[in-house]
Structures are given as C-alpha cells and as structure tokens.
Scaffold this motif. Structure first.
Motif, PDB file in Angstrom:
ATOM      1  N   GLN A  43       0.833  -1.210   0.000  1.00 32.55           N
ATOM      2  CA  GLN A  43       0.000   0.000   0.000  1.00 32.55           C
ATOM      3  C   GLN A  43       0.870   1.263   0.000  1.00 32.55           C
ATOM      4  O   GLN A  43       0.584   2.219  -0.711  1.00 32.55           O
ATOM      5  N   ASP A  46       2.210   1.725  -3.442  1.00 30.34           N
ATOM      6  CA  ASP A  46       1.146   2.243  -4.303  1.00 30.34           C
ATOM      7  C   ASP A  46       0.902   3.721  -4.030  1.00 30.34           C
ATOM      8  O   ASP A  46       0.747   4.517  -4.966  1.00 30.34           O
ATOM      9  N   CYS A  50       1.334   6.897  -6.545  1.00 32.54           N
ATOM     10  CA  CYS A  50       0.215   7.819  -6.828  1.00 32.54           C
ATOM     11  C   CYS A  50       0.501   9.253  -6.402  1.00 32.54           C
ATOM     12  O   CYS A  50      -0.286  10.148  -6.681  1.00 32.54           O
TER      13      CYS A  50
END
Length: 79
Positions: A43, A46, A50
C-alpha cells in the motif's frame, strides 16, 4: 533512499517529517526489511506511485520491485 538497516529508515523518515514545516513539499514514508511483501508495504508503494508520498526511504529489499514515478535513488551506506 535505500538504507541497510530498518532503524535508519525510520530515523530518516522522522527527520524528514521534522523539517517538513520548513520544506512543506516533503511527504516521506518508509518501507522496511523483509516485510516488503506484506500488504502495508504494498500500500505504501502504491501510495508513493500515486503521489501521496514523494520521498521513499526503504531498505535494500525494494530494489527488486518496479516502482513507477521513481526519479532517482540515493543509497546510504553506513558502517
């Protein structure tokens, strides 16, 4: 930034967070050791990809991962 020891990664993120008031553009996170395969680490990677975080401090384990949006790597070697 790649470091050998998880404790160094944690210390670097804490240091970066302390100067964040002065350098508001820094949004650091740390991915540590063998836990790089767990869901929390995924996470964080990610979120880094982003743009939630823009400074990734990690142990050398993440070198094997393809991390999009990675401009450069600083590898710290401390004896």
């Amino acid at each position: 930034m790649l470091v050998k020891r998880p404790v160094v990664a944690i210390m670097m993120v804490e240091l970066l967070k302390k100067v964040q008031a002065t350098l508001a553009l820094l949004r650091p996170c740390a991915v540590l050791g063998p836990s790089v395969l767990d869901e929390e680490a995924r996470q964080l990677l990610d979120d880094f990809s982003c743009g939630t975080y823009n400074v990734l401090v990690a142990t050398e384990d993440v070198k094997s991962f393809q991390i999009p949006q990675l401009s450069f790597i600083i590898q710290c070697v401390m004896s």
